[in-house]
Design an enzyme around this catalytic site. Structure first.
Site, PDB file in Angstrom:
ATOM      1  N   SER A  32       0.816  -1.207   0.000  1.00  0.00           N
ATOM      2  CA  SER A  32       0.000   0.000   0.000  1.00  0.00           C
ATOM      3  C   SER A  32       0.857   1.268   0.000  1.00  0.00           C
ATOM      4  O   SER A  32       1.597   1.528  -0.937  1.00  0.00           O
ATOM      5  CB  SER A  32      -0.949  -0.037   1.199  1.00  0.00           C
ATOM      6  N   ASP A  71      -2.468   6.282  -3.515  1.00  0.00           N
ATOM      7  CA  ASP A  71      -1.295   5.675  -2.893  1.00  0.00           C
ATOM      8  C   ASP A  71      -0.831   4.517  -3.771  1.00  0.00           C
ATOM      9  O   ASP A  71      -1.321   4.333  -4.889  1.00  0.00           O
ATOM     10  CB  ASP A  71      -1.585   5.230  -1.449  1.00  0.00           C
ATOM     11  N   ASP A  80      -1.202   1.324  -4.016  1.00  0.00           N
ATOM     12  CA  ASP A  80      -2.107   0.331  -4.586  1.00  0.00           C
ATOM     13  C   ASP A  80      -3.457   0.934  -4.950  1.00  0.00           C
ATOM     14  O   ASP A  80      -4.405   0.212  -5.246  1.00  0.00           O
ATOM     15  CB  ASP A  80      -2.278  -0.869  -3.660  1.00  0.00           C
ATOM     16  N   ASP A 136      -5.888   2.325  -3.393  1.00  0.00           N
ATOM     17  CA  ASP A 136      -7.116   2.141  -2.611  1.00  0.00           C
ATOM     18  C   ASP A 136      -7.380   3.337  -1.697  1.00  0.00           C
ATOM     19  O   ASP A 136      -8.344   3.365  -0.949  1.00  0.00           O
ATOM     20  CB  ASP A 136      -7.082   0.844  -1.798  1.00  0.00           C
TER      21      ASP A 136
END
Length: 445
Positions: A99, A242, A244, A246
């Protein structure tokens, strides 16, 4: 070894998240999902970290060793994995990402048949299998039972169509100048593509991943980079993802970061206005500001608070029949469109609101005054259970007697304790935080 934290397994690539551990974890995951298997397929995606190659190959080896077929789709956002796992009728989905962490970390997130993140009970079952070497050894198959792997490169189109469908059909982003910072991560293709197809003038930064620059001085963790470009290009709004994709952080036309609680509050009221909000309110976490409670209450809505972590938000939403929630840090969940936090989908909802109201971002997303908050992270030598810390109850009562809200919790991925205080008087808040720091340093450091 404790594997699962607040969002899957995460740690330094090559150490906690090593090839050996990843293969063993994949085998344990395969054994767990085998008992519910419908299609014998598991989807695997990743972000743009160099270590993703190592971990992906290890996971594929582990899954095929216990008889699963694997679909590899390469770099894609975490919410895309959730959507595609269900859309492609896979037994489970796996996302390789840490992440917002730096490139030298990596992680592994898991999704079930429906595209939901695994709850703690399911994670504990997998962790139990992971620790049973004999069970893992017996589960390995031979001959024609060994699984196969296939890489598919065209699924990005499915996700783009899905996300675009969340934007009002009769609306467009024409004449909107938007800067998007993709954090050199998994959203670097789909994010700009969706905005361009909806008619925006798009300025893209953070879209040149090299395996090591993910989240580095860019993206949701460094919105100051986005803010500078928004001002330089005189854009209407800025969007930061960010690693990833999400998480969403937005910047208004003045280069100011839009408060995550205020963004969620405005969108909740907007959904209510259009008869699209279910459950009479929304879910946020214990980190959200008291100002959000009051704003929602003034608009006839309730706020429920979950533990930190977007999967905890989703679980509480499901338990209470709600379709909207999120974290002030940027994980926003519109469950009508996504099963987890989706930075791109959330950005589209915010942009749709701007188009409809014809307001500037600085006006649209600043509907109330927040209570002052102070947040401090302290490194600790050990994570002692709070009930064993002598004097903690007395400290909490002192905080409450001063009219402040407190939240003390350990990080799920690091040896840190996070201290949050909130109250109306900023000076009293800072003085109380100093007292809390002294207390916890004496107890834990």
């Amino acid at each position: 070894m404790t594997l699962f934290g607040t969002d899957g397994v995460r740690g330094k690539a090559g150490k906690k998240v090593s090839a050996i551990n990843a293969m063993r974890l994949a085998m344990a995951t395969g054994i767990y999902f085998k008992q519910f298997s419908r299609t014998n397929k598991i989807l695997v995606g990743k972000d743009t970290r160099r270590s993703g190659y190592m971990i992906e190959n290890a996971i594929v080896s582990g899954l095929t060793a216990v008889g699963f077929d694997v679909i590899q789709i390469g770099p894609m956002p975490t919410p895309a994995i959730a959507f595609l796992t269900s859309n492609m009728r896979c037994d489970a989905g796996i996302m390789i990402s840490a992440s917002h962490n730096p490139y030298f970390d990596n992680g592994i997130k898991f999704f079930d048949w429906f595209g939901n993140k695994l709850n703690r009970e399911k994670e504990e079952e997998i962790e139990k299998i992971y620790g049973d070497i004999e069970q893992i050894d017996k589960a390995q198959v031979t001959g024609k039972e060994i699984g196969k792997s296939k890489r598919i490169d065209d699924v990005v189109g499915r996700y783009i169509v899905h996300i675009k469908n969340s934007f009002p059909e009769n609306s467009t982003l024409w004449k909107k100048r938007i800067v998007i910072d993709c954090a050199n991560g998994a959203g670097y293709i789909v994010g700009p593509t969706i905005l361009q197809e909806l008619g925006a003038e798009v300025i893209v930064i953070g879209d040149e991943p090299d395996g090591f620059n993910i989240n580095e001085g860019c993206g949701a963790m460094h919105p100051e980079t986005l803010a500078k470009v928004v001002l330089d290009k005189r854009a209407d709004v800025g969007i930061a993802l960010d690693g990833d994709a999400d998480r969403l952080v937005m910047v208004d036309e003045k280069g100011e970061v839009i408060d995550g609680d205020k963004l969620m509050g405005v969108l909740a009221v907007h959904l209510k206005k259009h008869g699209m909000l279910q459950g009479g309110g929304m879910v946020a976490t214990v980190m959200s500001n008291q100002g959000l409670d009051e704003y929602l209450s003034d608009n006839g809505l309730k706020l429920l608070r979950s533990a930190v972590g977007d999967k905890n938000v989703v679980e509480m939403m499901q338990e209470n029949g709600m379709n909207f929630g999120g974290e002030q840090s940027g994980h926003i969940i519109f469950s009508d469109y996504a099963k987890t936090g989706d930075g791109i989908s959330s950005a589209l909802q915010a942009l749709a609101y701007l188009v409809e109201t014809e307001q500037k971002a600085s006006e649209a997303f600043n509907p109330y005054e927040s209570y002052p908050q102070t947040l401090v992270n302290l490194l600790v030598n050990e994570k002692r259970p709070f009930e064993e810390i002598e004097g903690l109850d007395t400290l909490k009562k002192k905080v409450e007697d001063k009219g402040m809200r407190h939240l003390f919790r350990y990080s799920g991925t690091e040896n840190k304790i996070r201290l949050l205080l909130e109250g109306k008087d900023e000076h009293k808040l800072e003085a109380m935080m100093e007292e809390c720091k002294v207390f916890f340093k004496g107890a834990l450091v």
